[in-house]
Motif scaffolding. Sequence first.
Motif, PDB file in Angstrom:
ATOM      1  N   ALA A  82      23.855   1.105  22.891  1.00 48.27           N
ATOM      2  CA  ALA A  82      22.710   1.769  22.294  1.00 48.27           C
ATOM      3  C   ALA A  82      21.836   1.185  23.737  1.00 48.27           C
ATOM      4  O   ALA A  82      22.104   0.363  24.702  1.00 48.27           O
ATOM      5  N   GLY A  83      20.737   1.854  23.929  1.00 53.12           N
ATOM      6  CA  GLY A  83      19.695   1.699  24.914  1.00 53.12           C
ATOM      7  C   GLY A  83      19.290   0.516  24.970  1.00 53.12           C
ATOM      8  O   GLY A  83      18.784  -0.106  23.865  1.00 53.12           O
ATOM      9  N   ALA A  84      18.937  -0.346  26.100  1.00 55.46           N
ATOM     10  CA  ALA A  84      18.460  -1.761  26.210  1.00 55.46           C
ATOM     11  C   ALA A  84      17.009  -1.465  25.718  1.00 55.46           C
ATOM     12  O   ALA A  84      16.195  -0.808  25.943  1.00 55.46           O
ATOM     13  N   GLY A  85      16.790  -2.511  24.883  1.00 53.77           N
ATOM     14  CA  GLY A  85      15.397  -2.941  24.537  1.00 53.77           C
ATOM     15  C   GLY A  85      15.302  -1.725  22.961  1.00 53.77           C
ATOM     16  O   GLY A  85      14.199  -1.889  22.626  1.00 53.77           O
ATOM     17  N   SER A  86      16.116  -1.087  22.530  1.00 54.92           N
ATOM     18  CA  SER A  86      15.858  -0.227  21.583  1.00 54.92           C
ATOM     19  C   SER A  86      16.074  -0.876  20.254  1.00 54.92           C
ATOM     20  O   SER A  86      15.560  -0.335  19.298  1.00 54.92           O
ATOM     21  N   GLY A  87      16.592  -1.998  20.221  1.00 59.69           N
ATOM     22  CA  GLY A  87      16.679  -2.755  18.965  1.00 59.69           C
ATOM     23  C   GLY A  87      18.082  -2.223  18.176  1.00 59.69           C
ATOM     24  O   GLY A  87      18.389  -2.886  17.263  1.00 59.69           O
ATOM     25  N   ALA A  88      18.644  -1.085  18.561  1.00 54.77           N
ATOM     26  CA  ALA A  88      19.850  -0.651  18.071  1.00 54.77           C
ATOM     27  C   ALA A  88      20.760  -1.578  18.233  1.00 54.77           C
ATOM     28  O   ALA A  88      21.011  -2.257  19.291  1.00 54.77           O
ATOM     29  N   GLY A  89      21.947  -2.006  17.478  1.00 56.79           N
ATOM     30  CA  GLY A  89      22.962  -2.650  17.296  1.00 56.79           C
ATOM     31  C   GLY A  89      22.785  -4.453  17.193  1.00 56.79           C
ATOM     32  O   GLY A  89      23.463  -5.030  17.387  1.00 56.79           O
ATOM     33  N   LEU A  90      21.392  -4.453  17.015  1.00 56.24           N
ATOM     34  CA  LEU A  90      21.345  -6.005  16.727  1.00 56.24           C
ATOM     35  C   LEU A  90      21.883  -6.633  15.484  1.00 56.24           C
ATOM     36  O   LEU A  90      22.004  -6.017  14.304  1.00 56.24           O
ATOM     37  N   GLY A  91      22.516  -7.822  15.645  1.00 56.70           N
ATOM     38  CA  GLY A  91      23.552  -8.343  14.903  1.00 56.70           C
ATOM     39  C   GLY A  91      22.769  -8.676  13.521  1.00 56.70           C
ATOM     40  O   GLY A  91      21.402  -9.109  13.636  1.00 56.70           O
ATOM     41  N   ALA A  92      23.194  -8.761  12.190  1.00 57.90           N
ATOM     42  CA  ALA A  92      22.558  -8.987  11.164  1.00 57.90           C
ATOM     43  C   ALA A  92      23.601  -9.779  10.340  1.00 57.90           C
ATOM     44  O   ALA A  92      24.767  -9.470  10.215  1.00 57.90           O
ATOM     45  N   VAL A  93      22.950 -10.686   9.384  1.00 58.36           N
ATOM     46  CA  VAL A  93      24.010 -11.210   8.309  1.00 58.36           C
ATOM     47  C   VAL A  93      24.278 -10.486   7.393  1.00 58.36           C
ATOM     48  O   VAL A  93      23.446  -9.823   6.832  1.00 58.36           O
ATOM     49  N   LEU A 130      23.957 -13.765   1.150  1.00 56.31           N
ATOM     50  CA  LEU A 130      23.794 -14.325  -0.206  1.00 56.31           C
ATOM     51  C   LEU A 130      23.439 -15.860  -0.171  1.00 56.31           C
ATOM     52  O   LEU A 130      22.550 -16.357  -0.887  1.00 56.31           O
ATOM     53  N   LEU A 131      24.169 -16.560   0.601  1.00 56.47           N
ATOM     54  CA  LEU A 131      23.986 -17.949   0.813  1.00 56.47           C
ATOM     55  C   LEU A 131      22.732 -18.231   1.483  1.00 56.47           C
ATOM     56  O   LEU A 131      22.186 -19.184   1.077  1.00 56.47           O
ATOM     57  N   LEU A 132      22.365 -17.486   2.524  1.00 61.07           N
ATOM     58  CA  LEU A 132      21.149 -17.814   3.127  1.00 61.07           C
ATOM     59  C   LEU A 132      19.749 -17.342   2.120  1.00 61.07           C
ATOM     60  O   LEU A 132      18.878 -18.235   2.085  1.00 61.07           O
ATOM     61  N   ARG A 133      20.085 -16.616   1.223  1.00 56.97           N
ATOM     62  CA  ARG A 133      19.133 -16.572   0.176  1.00 56.97           C
ATOM     63  C   ARG A 133      18.975 -17.276  -0.579  1.00 56.97           C
ATOM     64  O   ARG A 133      17.996 -17.857  -1.304  1.00 56.97           O
ATOM     65  N   LEU A 158       5.167 -25.139   5.103  1.00 55.71           N
ATOM     66  CA  LEU A 158       6.112 -24.524   6.408  1.00 55.71           C
ATOM     67  C   LEU A 158       7.548 -24.214   5.813  1.00 55.71           C
ATOM     68  O   LEU A 158       8.042 -23.156   5.650  1.00 55.71           O
ATOM     69  N   VAL A 159       7.940 -25.297   5.254  1.00 55.98           N
ATOM     70  CA  VAL A 159       9.334 -25.283   4.554  1.00 55.98           C
ATOM     71  C   VAL A 159       9.427 -24.016   3.160  1.00 55.98           C
ATOM     72  O   VAL A 159      10.112 -23.280   3.556  1.00 55.98           O
ATOM     73  N   ALA A 160       8.267 -24.569   2.332  1.00 51.94           N
ATOM     74  CA  ALA A 160       8.256 -23.495   1.166  1.00 51.94           C
ATOM     75  C   ALA A 160       8.095 -22.101   1.752  1.00 51.94           C
ATOM     76  O   ALA A 160       8.873 -21.214   1.178  1.00 51.94           O
ATOM     77  N   HIS A 161       7.409 -21.717   2.701  1.00 48.91           N
ATOM     78  CA  HIS A 161       6.967 -20.411   3.103  1.00 48.91           C
ATOM     79  C   HIS A 161       8.319 -19.649   3.947  1.00 48.91           C
ATOM     80  O   HIS A 161       8.776 -18.755   3.235  1.00 48.91           O
ATOM     81  N   THR A 162       9.202 -20.565   4.405  1.00 44.85           N
ATOM     82  CA  THR A 162      10.209 -19.942   5.230  1.00 44.85           C
ATOM     83  C   THR A 162      11.229 -19.781   4.174  1.00 44.85           C
ATOM     84  O   THR A 162      11.917 -18.644   4.228  1.00 44.85           O
ATOM     85  N   VAL A 190      14.207 -15.440   0.761  1.00 41.56           N
ATOM     86  CA  VAL A 190      14.504 -15.163  -0.290  1.00 41.56           C
ATOM     87  C   VAL A 190      14.145 -13.688  -0.408  1.00 41.56           C
ATOM     88  O   VAL A 190      15.020 -12.679  -0.995  1.00 41.56           O
ATOM     89  N   ALA A 191      12.920 -13.394   0.052  1.00 40.84           N
ATOM     90  CA  ALA A 191      12.617 -12.009   0.112  1.00 40.84           C
ATOM     91  C   ALA A 191      13.424 -10.945   1.233  1.00 40.84           C
ATOM     92  O   ALA A 191      13.066 -10.001   1.220  1.00 40.84           O
ATOM     93  N   GLY A 192      14.164 -11.818   2.148  1.00 41.10           N
ATOM     94  CA  GLY A 192      14.785 -10.831   3.105  1.00 41.10           C
ATOM     95  C   GLY A 192      14.380 -10.833   4.269  1.00 41.10           C
ATOM     96  O   GLY A 192      14.694 -10.034   5.332  1.00 41.10           O
ATOM     97  N   TYR A 193      13.175 -11.346   4.584  1.00 40.22           N
ATOM     98  CA  TYR A 193      12.464 -11.618   5.952  1.00 40.22           C
ATOM     99  C   TYR A 193      12.890 -12.625   6.916  1.00 40.22           C
ATOM    100  O   TYR A 193      13.043 -13.709   6.427  1.00 40.22           O
ATOM    101  N   GLY A 194      13.605 -12.483   7.970  1.00 41.53           N
ATOM    102  CA  GLY A 194      14.352 -13.343   8.749  1.00 41.53           C
ATOM    103  C   GLY A 194      13.475 -13.707  10.099  1.00 41.53           C
ATOM    104  O   GLY A 194      12.354 -12.917  10.312  1.00 41.53           O
ATOM    105  N   LEU A 195      13.996 -14.142  11.065  1.00 39.11           N
ATOM    106  CA  LEU A 195      13.419 -14.399  12.326  1.00 39.11           C
ATOM    107  C   LEU A 195      13.513 -13.139  12.947  1.00 39.11           C
ATOM    108  O   LEU A 195      14.233 -12.464  13.003  1.00 39.11           O
ATOM    109  N   LYS A 196      12.736 -12.729  13.704  1.00 39.09           N
ATOM    110  CA  LYS A 196      12.352 -11.614  14.364  1.00 39.09           C
ATOM    111  C   LYS A 196      13.086 -11.499  15.671  1.00 39.09           C
ATOM    112  O   LYS A 196      12.991 -12.545  16.715  1.00 39.09           O
TER     113      LYS A 196
END
Length: 158
Positions: free
Chosen positions: A19-30, A36-39, A119-123, A128-134
């Motif tokens: 994937a092209g550098a900086g394209s964001g393609a191929g970024l690892g994801a859980v 499910l455990l993270l949620r 901060l803990v509750a918001h994170t 839960v909503a599926g929003y992770g670290l960017k």
Amino acid sequence: MQAIAVDRAGTGTGTGAGAGAGSGAGLGAVAGMPRLLLRAEGVAALAAGVGVYLHLGGALIWLVPLLLAVDVSMVGYVGGPRPGALVYNLAHNWAIGIGVLAVAWWLGAPAIGLVGAILVAHTGMDRVAGYGLKYPTAFKDTHLGRLGRGGRGGRGGR
């Protein structure tokens, strides 16, 4: 069960080699059971953060506005995806929220504890909503997958 890398489209086709550098393609994801455990961790953290907030005397009427106020950190994206991800991730990680709670406990400062609890509750709410670290490639690229209809992250992405 083994987690697989999920490509930018959320198809689980591997690591995106080539994937092209900086394209964001191929970024690892859980994926799979770890996802499910993270949620589930998110649910627990949301409940714990809200519980601590209320225990410290936080007003129930301010709970939802304060939970949403943490997303002011998205203003970092005005400067582009790299500074945006940095600012967003500072406000949306467990270490900062728990660190603020620890400082509050050490100083005996309930007002600081309220900030840490939010901060803990918001994170937790975001996880839960599926929003992770960017990732610094784009707002939609997160450690839980790409957000949106084509991804595996939050809304529409299952």
